[in-house]
Scaffold this motif. Sequence first.
Motif, PDB file in Angstrom:
ATOM      1  N   VAL A  68       0.833  -1.200   0.000  1.00 10.75           N
ATOM      2  CA  VAL A  68       0.000   0.000   0.000  1.00 10.75           C
ATOM      3  C   VAL A  68       0.871   1.255   0.000  1.00 10.75           C
ATOM      4  N   VAL A  69       2.042   1.175   0.657  1.00  8.94           N
ATOM      5  CA  VAL A  69       2.964   2.317   0.648  1.00  8.94           C
ATOM      6  C   VAL A  69       3.562   2.494  -0.739  1.00  8.94           C
ATOM      7  N   ALA A  70       3.929   1.371  -1.368  1.00  9.87           N
ATOM      8  CA  ALA A  70       4.477   1.453  -2.721  1.00  9.87           C
ATOM      9  C   ALA A  70       3.455   2.006  -3.706  1.00  9.87           C
ATOM     10  N   GLU A  71       2.188   1.643  -3.521  1.00 14.00           N
ATOM     11  CA  GLU A  71       1.141   2.077  -4.446  1.00 14.00           C
ATOM     12  C   GLU A  71       0.718   3.519  -4.198  1.00 14.00           C
ATOM     13  N   LYS A  72       0.674   3.926  -2.928  1.00 14.39           N
ATOM     14  CA  LYS A  72       0.116   5.234  -2.567  1.00 14.39           C
ATOM     15  C   LYS A  72       1.164   6.215  -2.055  1.00 14.39           C
ATOM     16  N   ALA A  73       2.432   5.960  -2.320  1.00  7.82           N
ATOM     17  CA  ALA A  73       3.481   6.827  -1.774  1.00  7.82           C
ATOM     18  C   ALA A  73       3.345   8.262  -2.270  1.00  7.82           C
ATOM     19  N   ARG A  74       3.068   8.439  -3.545  1.00  6.56           N
ATOM     20  CA  ARG A  74       3.002   9.796  -4.088  1.00  6.56           C
ATOM     21  C   ARG A  74       1.830  10.594  -3.530  1.00  6.56           C
ATOM     22  N   PRO A  75       0.599  10.071  -3.503  1.00  6.91           N
ATOM     23  CA  PRO A  75      -0.485  10.861  -2.882  1.00  6.91           C
ATOM     24  C   PRO A  75      -0.298  11.054  -1.383  1.00  6.91           C
ATOM     25  N   ILE A  76       0.383  10.122  -0.699  1.00  7.43           N
ATOM     26  CA  ILE A  76       0.623  10.304   0.731  1.00  7.43           C
ATOM     27  C   ILE A  76       1.634  11.418   0.964  1.00  7.43           C
ATOM     28  N   LEU A  77       2.721  11.419   0.199  1.00 11.99           N
ATOM     29  CA  LEU A  77       3.793  12.385   0.418  1.00 11.99           C
ATOM     30  C   LEU A  77       3.480  13.762  -0.151  1.00 11.99           C
ATOM     31  N   TRP A  78       2.702  13.823  -1.228  1.00 12.69           N
ATOM     32  CA  TRP A  78       2.475  15.119  -1.879  1.00 12.69           C
ATOM     33  C   TRP A  78       1.006  15.533  -1.893  1.00 12.69           C
ATOM     34  N   VAL A 295      -8.592  19.183   9.914  1.00 13.17           N
ATOM     35  CA  VAL A 295      -9.978  19.467  10.297  1.00 13.17           C
ATOM     36  C   VAL A 295     -10.515  20.714   9.596  1.00 13.17           C
ATOM     37  N   VAL A 296      -9.634  21.530   9.032  1.00 10.67           N
ATOM     38  CA  VAL A 296     -10.093  22.728   8.329  1.00 10.67           C
ATOM     39  C   VAL A 296      -9.840  22.621   6.826  1.00 10.67           C
ATOM     40  N   GLY A 297      -9.617  21.403   6.335  1.00 14.83           N
ATOM     41  CA  GLY A 297      -9.575  21.185   4.898  1.00 14.83           C
ATOM     42  C   GLY A 297      -8.220  21.208   4.245  1.00 14.83           C
ATOM     43  N   LEU A 298      -7.134  21.189   5.043  1.00 13.04           N
ATOM     44  CA  LEU A 298      -5.790  21.094   4.474  1.00 13.04           C
ATOM     45  C   LEU A 298      -5.249  19.697   4.761  1.00 13.04           C
ATOM     46  N   TYR A 299      -4.742  19.051   3.737  1.00 15.32           N
ATOM     47  CA  TYR A 299      -4.350  17.642   3.866  1.00 15.32           C
ATOM     48  C   TYR A 299      -2.832  17.523   3.942  1.00 15.32           C
ATOM     49  N   GLU A 300      -2.321  17.654   5.173  1.00 17.44           N
ATOM     50  CA  GLU A 300      -0.892  17.435   5.381  1.00 17.44           C
ATOM     51  C   GLU A 300      -0.622  15.931   5.371  1.00 17.44           C
ATOM     52  N   LEU A 301       0.449  15.492   5.979  1.00 19.34           N
ATOM     53  CA  LEU A 301       0.890  14.104   5.845  1.00 19.34           C
ATOM     54  C   LEU A 301      -0.173  13.114   6.305  1.00 19.34           C
ATOM     55  N   THR A 302      -0.742  13.336   7.484  1.00 11.20           N
ATOM     56  CA  THR A 302      -1.763  12.419   7.990  1.00 11.20           C
ATOM     57  C   THR A 302      -3.056  12.527   7.187  1.00 11.20           C
ATOM     58  N   GLY A 303      -3.473  13.741   6.868  1.00 11.67           N
ATOM     59  CA  GLY A 303      -4.686  13.912   6.083  1.00 11.67           C
ATOM     60  C   GLY A 303      -4.545  13.368   4.681  1.00 11.67           C
ATOM     61  N   ALA A 304      -3.333  13.458   4.111  1.00 11.24           N
ATOM     62  CA  ALA A 304      -3.115  12.928   2.762  1.00 11.24           C
ATOM     63  C   ALA A 304      -3.275  11.414   2.738  1.00 11.24           C
ATOM     64  N   LEU A 305      -2.912  10.745   3.825  1.00  4.64           N
ATOM     65  CA  LEU A 305      -3.111   9.296   3.892  1.00  4.64           C
ATOM     66  C   LEU A 305      -4.593   8.954   3.863  1.00  4.64           C
ATOM     67  N   SER A 306      -5.394   9.650   4.650  1.00  7.20           N
ATOM     68  CA  SER A 306      -6.843   9.408   4.640  1.00  7.20           C
ATOM     69  C   SER A 306      -7.435   9.705   3.276  1.00  7.20           C
ATOM     70  N   LEU A 307      -6.922  10.733   2.622  1.00  7.35           N
ATOM     71  CA  LEU A 307      -7.414  11.080   1.296  1.00  7.35           C
ATOM     72  C   LEU A 307      -7.034  10.013   0.272  1.00  7.35           C
ATOM     73  N   ALA A 308      -5.816   9.476   0.403  1.00  8.05           N
ATOM     74  CA  ALA A 308      -5.329   8.501  -0.568  1.00  8.05           C
ATOM     75  C   ALA A 308      -6.047   7.161  -0.450  1.00  8.05           C
ATOM     76  N   LEU A 309      -6.374   6.754   0.779  1.00  9.18           N
ATOM     77  CA  LEU A 309      -6.980   5.438   0.985  1.00  9.18           C
ATOM     78  C   LEU A 309      -8.494   5.496   1.106  1.00  9.18           C
ATOM     79  N   GLY A 310      -9.030   6.639   1.549  1.00  7.32           N
ATOM     80  CA  GLY A 310     -10.465   6.715   1.785  1.00  7.32           C
ATOM     81  C   GLY A 310     -11.311   6.510   0.549  1.00  7.32           C
TER      82      GLY A 310
END
Length: 352
Positions: A68-78, A295-310
């Motif tokens: 999952v890290v190999a597949e979603k590394a780019r959306p998680i990091l950027w 919580v205010v709509g900016l997806y930093e590292l943790t939020g980007a993970l939820s966005l990538a997998l959700g």
Amino acid sequence: MSRQAAPATGSWASDLWGTPWRAALSAALGAGMLWLGWQLAEWAVWDAVFHADADLCRRPGQGACWGVVAEKARPILWGRFPYEAQWRSALSTVILLVLLGASAWPGFWRRSLVLAWAVGWIAFAVLMHGGVAGLSVVDTGRWGGLTLTLMLACLALSLALPLGVALALGRRSHWPVVRTVCTTYIELVRGVPLISVLFMATFMLPLVLPQGWRPDVLLRVLVGLVMFAAAYLAEVVRGGLQSVPRGQVEAAQALGLGPWQVQATVVLPQALRAVVPSLMNSVIGTLKDSSLVTVVGLYELTGALSLALGGDPVWRPFYLEGYLFISAVYFTLCFSLSRYSRWVEARVASPL
């Protein structure tokens, strides 16, 4: 009166194996830790899937799905940064890391370092926002991942530290109005959670600004982080100010130094040197607190993970591996800061 001798302490071997009860307990704990370590290694390494194969990850008996890290590394990091322009986000991250590394090394502590930071921030803004040199414009709402985490932490701390020093000095001021204002600010901000400060900065700040002027959400979030971090840094700095002996101030005044010269050349250097561990603790806390901007709509590292997998039902079941990867990134950053803090402590404690 004779002085009572202090009880002698045994070696670690006698502490662990000195009596049958201790030996049995140590053996049981050791066996349990070995078993737990074996199970963890089996799940995380030997039975793990390291390539992006979701079907293989779902097979019974498989361990961790690092695919999952190999597949979603780019959306998680950027984050939501446009795919074809993610090299700009990666290069911006490298710029910040290089500047941070240079700032940590005493050989670069010159005036030119300030110029390097200014040039670096200009290059960062150009790369991330675009609009010049043929770069496409990317709205700040699409910035995210590791780049946003580092940017928020660096800017928040660089702006909060001088504000925190001013608040600490103001709280010790002999002027009642200044002392009351600074004390009220510190106690109010420290008395509410960061999420409340972010919400107020995001949704309430535009209400008190002139009609038609609505600052960018990233700017509003940055204001909230600076306000919150400054209140905590102010108390850290105030503790350092209280540790400076009064005689140092009186000696500086006897030499003819003015009030501001006394603070800048005598008091503050000693105060900041005394609170290096607490300052680094606030730095690490601010770095981790940046994860709350989700919580205010900016997806930093943790939020980007939820966005990538959700939004991906194929990889959604493997949140645990994703969060472990995020934890490893945060741990690497925080542990590096912690070790650097130890080095700074040793450096300032050594005689000149």
